[in-house]
Design an enzyme around this catalytic site. Sequence first.
Site, PDB file in Angstrom:
ATOM      1  N   ASN A 145       0.847  -1.184   0.000  1.00  0.00           N
ATOM      2  CA  ASN A 145       0.000   0.000   0.000  1.00  0.00           C
ATOM      3  C   ASN A 145       0.892   1.246   0.000  1.00  0.00           C
ATOM      4  O   ASN A 145       2.118   1.160   0.086  1.00  0.00           O
ATOM      5  CB  ASN A 145      -1.022  -0.031   1.151  1.00  0.00           C
ATOM      6  CG  ASN A 145      -0.380   0.090   2.524  1.00  0.00           C
ATOM      7  OD1 ASN A 145       0.665   0.736   2.692  1.00  0.00           O
ATOM      8  ND2 ASN A 145      -0.997  -0.524   3.518  1.00  0.00           N
TER       9      ASN A 145
ATOM     10  N   ASP B 290      -6.230  -7.697   0.692  1.00  0.00           N
ATOM     11  CA  ASP B 290      -6.117  -9.092   0.230  1.00  0.00           C
ATOM     12  C   ASP B 290      -7.081  -9.333  -0.934  1.00  0.00           C
ATOM     13  O   ASP B 290      -6.752 -10.020  -1.907  1.00  0.00           O
ATOM     14  CB  ASP B 290      -6.456 -10.066   1.363  1.00  0.00           C
ATOM     15  CG  ASP B 290      -5.568  -9.873   2.578  1.00  0.00           C
ATOM     16  OD1 ASP B 290      -4.407  -9.458   2.389  1.00  0.00           O
ATOM     17  OD2 ASP B 290      -6.044 -10.122   3.692  1.00  0.00           O
TER      18      ASP B 290
HETATM   19  O1  RIB Z   1      -5.525  -8.693   5.937  1.00  0.00           O
HETATM   20  C1  RIB Z   1      -6.488  -9.118   6.865  1.00  0.00           C
HETATM   21  C2  RIB Z   1      -5.988 -10.308   7.627  1.00  0.00           C
HETATM   22  O2  RIB Z   1      -4.856  -9.938   8.388  1.00  0.00           O
HETATM   23  C3  RIB Z   1      -6.956 -10.876   8.629  1.00  0.00           C
HETATM   24  O3  RIB Z   1      -7.826 -11.836   8.066  1.00  0.00           O
HETATM   25  C4  RIB Z   1      -6.053 -11.402   9.730  1.00  0.00           C
HETATM   26  O4  RIB Z   1      -6.083 -12.790   9.879  1.00  0.00           O
HETATM   27  C5  RIB Z   1      -4.643 -10.897   9.391  1.00  0.00           C
HETATM   28  O5  RIB Z   1      -3.863 -11.863   8.843  1.00  0.00           O
END
Ligand code: RIB
Length: 288
Positions: free
Chosen positions: A178, A236
């Site tokens: 980011n 993600d």
């Molecule tokens: O990016 C979010 C994730 O970061 C969450 O699901 C948590 O488990 C951490 O790994």
Amino acid sequence: MILNFGSINLDLVYRVPHLPAPGETLASSSFMRYLGGKGINQSIAVARAGGTVHHIGCLGPDGGWLREQIAGFGLSLDGIATVDVPTGHAVIFVDEAAENQIVLFGGSNHAFTQDQIDRALAQASAEDWVLLQNETNLVPYVAQTAKARGLKVAYSAAPFDAVAVREVLDHIDLLALNEGEAAALASDLGRGASDLGLDHVLITKGADGAELHSADQVFHQGSFAVESIDTTGAGDTFLGAFMARFVDGDVAHALEFAAAASALQVTRQGAAAAIPDKAEVEAFLRVR
Ligand code: RIB
């Protein structure tokens, strides 16, 4: 195919009026448990975007519920080892502005072995990509071995650690981070995104969208305005959705699709559970 060597966590999510201050005791208004972990979130985002992914991970003997959740998303459990270490988990506070604070317990995510990695890589084909984050052990080993086998490697620099990035920099083709992490890395290395010698650097910028710096071109993507209730896993979702499309070569569409997927994801609670599927993203894009 994307081979994702990634974390799997049990996310323990507490909604709070504000993020706790040092020494503060705070009552939460709700508690939920979810499948999470940056690795598996990214795998699910790839799969829901219509991509093909094989997740390689580790769960402890207490990981039965997470296995069920992963299978429920249609992912194979073949690459997920059971190890003699408690399953990784994350304690997550989400406030009224949808911001979060996360404390990780690595646990089983740090129990990868070279043997497990070698066996997974032995099944890869030349056109496959390997995907990595910074929540598991042996990340430099995976990157180096995959590269030596002629595979393409993408690395998500999260949670950010400049030392960890430096360890993989010579063995990756795509770096995802980011805006804040990009600035921290530039100050650590004394070089900006375009000067890292990488084929692709993907920088997500929240409400300002995203940029992909590729060899001689920078692609820009705006963000979609939505009312967010939980931003956990948005990065993600962006990366997984992007990779699902990017491996087919359509960069502009990959960026737009990823921006739409992450916009939808933040309108729901949870990380993996909130990731939209391809049909939802396409419907969202049709009315924009
Ligand atoms: O990016 C979010 C994730 O970061 C969450 O699901 C948590 O488990 C951490 O790994």
